[in-house]
Every structure is written in C-alpha cells, then in structure tokens.
Design a protein around this motif. Structure first.
Motif, PDB file in Angstrom:
ATOM      1  N   GLU A 130       0.831  -1.205   0.000  1.00  0.00           N
ATOM      2  CA  GLU A 130       0.000   0.000   0.000  1.00  0.00           C
ATOM      3  C   GLU A 130       0.868   1.259   0.000  1.00  0.00           C
ATOM      4  O   GLU A 130       0.577   2.224  -0.714  1.00  0.00           O
ATOM      5  CB  GLU A 130      -0.948   0.015   1.199  1.00  0.00           C
ATOM      6  N   ILE A 163       9.591   5.459 -10.997  1.00  0.00           N
ATOM      7  CA  ILE A 163       8.367   4.678 -11.204  1.00  0.00           C
ATOM      8  C   ILE A 163       8.672   3.426 -12.010  1.00  0.00           C
ATOM      9  O   ILE A 163       8.156   2.354 -11.730  1.00  0.00           O
ATOM     10  CB  ILE A 163       7.293   5.537 -11.927  1.00  0.00           C
ATOM     11  N   GLN A 166       2.310   1.638  -3.462  1.00  0.00           N
ATOM     12  CA  GLN A 166       1.295   2.131  -4.408  1.00  0.00           C
ATOM     13  C   GLN A 166       0.986   3.610  -4.172  1.00  0.00           C
ATOM     14  O   GLN A 166       0.813   4.373  -5.123  1.00  0.00           O
ATOM     15  CB  GLN A 166       0.012   1.295  -4.295  1.00  0.00           C
ATOM     16  N   ASN A 167       0.910   4.022  -2.922  1.00  0.00           N
ATOM     17  CA  ASN A 167       0.659   5.432  -2.605  1.00  0.00           C
ATOM     18  C   ASN A 167       1.807   6.315  -3.088  1.00  0.00           C
ATOM     19  O   ASN A 167       1.577   7.396  -3.631  1.00  0.00           O
ATOM     20  CB  ASN A 167       0.427   5.632  -1.106  1.00  0.00           C
ATOM     21  N   THR A 168       3.021   5.853  -2.884  1.00  0.00           N
ATOM     22  CA  THR A 168       4.190   6.605  -3.343  1.00  0.00           C
ATOM     23  C   THR A 168       4.164   6.742  -4.861  1.00  0.00           C
ATOM     24  O   THR A 168       4.415   7.824  -5.396  1.00  0.00           O
ATOM     25  CB  THR A 168       5.487   5.915  -2.880  1.00  0.00           C
ATOM     26  N   ARG A 169       3.845   5.655  -5.539  1.00  0.00           N
ATOM     27  CA  ARG A 169       3.755   5.682  -7.006  1.00  0.00           C
ATOM     28  C   ARG A 169       2.665   6.661  -7.456  1.00  0.00           C
ATOM     29  O   ARG A 169       2.868   7.446  -8.378  1.00  0.00           O
ATOM     30  CB  ARG A 169       3.473   4.290  -7.535  1.00  0.00           C
ATOM     31  N   ARG A 170       1.517   6.624  -6.812  1.00  0.00           N
ATOM     32  CA  ARG A 170       0.411   7.514  -7.159  1.00  0.00           C
ATOM     33  C   ARG A 170       0.811   8.976  -6.990  1.00  0.00           C
ATOM     34  O   ARG A 170       0.528   9.817  -7.852  1.00  0.00           O
ATOM     35  CB  ARG A 170      -0.809   7.188  -6.290  1.00  0.00           C
ATOM     36  N   ILE A 171       1.511   9.259  -5.900  1.00  0.00           N
ATOM     37  CA  ILE A 171       1.959  10.639  -5.645  1.00  0.00           C
ATOM     38  C   ILE A 171       2.948  11.079  -6.717  1.00  0.00           C
ATOM     39  O   ILE A 171       2.858  12.198  -7.233  1.00  0.00           O
ATOM     40  CB  ILE A 171       2.573  10.759  -4.232  1.00  0.00           C
ATOM     41  N   GLU A 202       3.183   9.951  -9.803  1.00  0.00           N
ATOM     42  CA  GLU A 202       2.454  10.130 -11.058  1.00  0.00           C
ATOM     43  C   GLU A 202       1.653  11.425 -11.049  1.00  0.00           C
ATOM     44  O   GLU A 202       1.599  12.123 -12.066  1.00  0.00           O
ATOM     45  CB  GLU A 202       1.539   8.931 -11.308  1.00  0.00           C
ATOM     46  N   GLN A 203       1.051  11.770  -9.929  1.00  0.00           N
ATOM     47  CA  GLN A 203       0.304  13.019  -9.823  1.00  0.00           C
ATOM     48  C   GLN A 203       1.238  14.222  -9.960  1.00  0.00           C
ATOM     49  O   GLN A 203       0.918  15.198 -10.635  1.00  0.00           O
ATOM     50  CB  GLN A 203      -0.464  13.093  -8.502  1.00  0.00           C
TER      51      GLN A 203
END
Length: 77
Positions: free
Chosen positions: A5, A64, A8-13, A15-16
């Motif tokens: 988790e 990423i 995934q959160n780090t990746r999402r940040i 990408e944003q």
C-alpha cells in the motif's frame, strides 16, 4: 498500512506530481507563445524550459519504472 500500500501510494503521488509538472510546463509554453518576444528570446526560453522539464520529470519517471527488488535471489547450494 502494508508495504505494498505504501509503495502504491508513493507511485500515485509521483504520477500526480508528473501530471502537475507537465501542466505547469504547458502553461509556460502558452505564456511564451502569447508574449511579443523575438525569435531568439523564444528559442532560448523554450530551450531552458525543456531542459528544466527534463531535469524535473525524468528522475520521477525513472523511479516509477525502476524494478522493485524486495529480497536477494536465492542460490542453490
């Protein structure tokens, strides 16, 4: 929060952040296009912005795309 988790959160940040930076650079190009600058000034500014964009975004993309290594491979023995 599990390790997956967090990953995934780090990746999402990341990408944003890349999306926000892309939008910022697009806005910068729009501003340059609307100003009454000479061709030389536009070329220099464009080159600087492109270099800045690459320096800002490439490390985020590389992180990423980097493979996740969670443990050393087992050796037969």
């Amino acid at each position: 929060m599990s390790r997956e988790e967090k990953r995934q959160n780090t990746r999402r940040i990341r990408e944003q952040l890349i999306k926000e930076l892309e939008n910022l650079y697009l806005s910068a190009f729009d501003i340059i296009g609307k100003e009454n600058l000479g061709e030389g000034a536009i070329a220099r500014l464009t080159q600087l912005i492109l270099r800045s964009r690459e320096a800002a975004i490439t490390p985020l993309k590389e992180e990423i795309e980097a493979p996740l290594i969670t443990r050393a491979p087992e050796t037969g023995g």
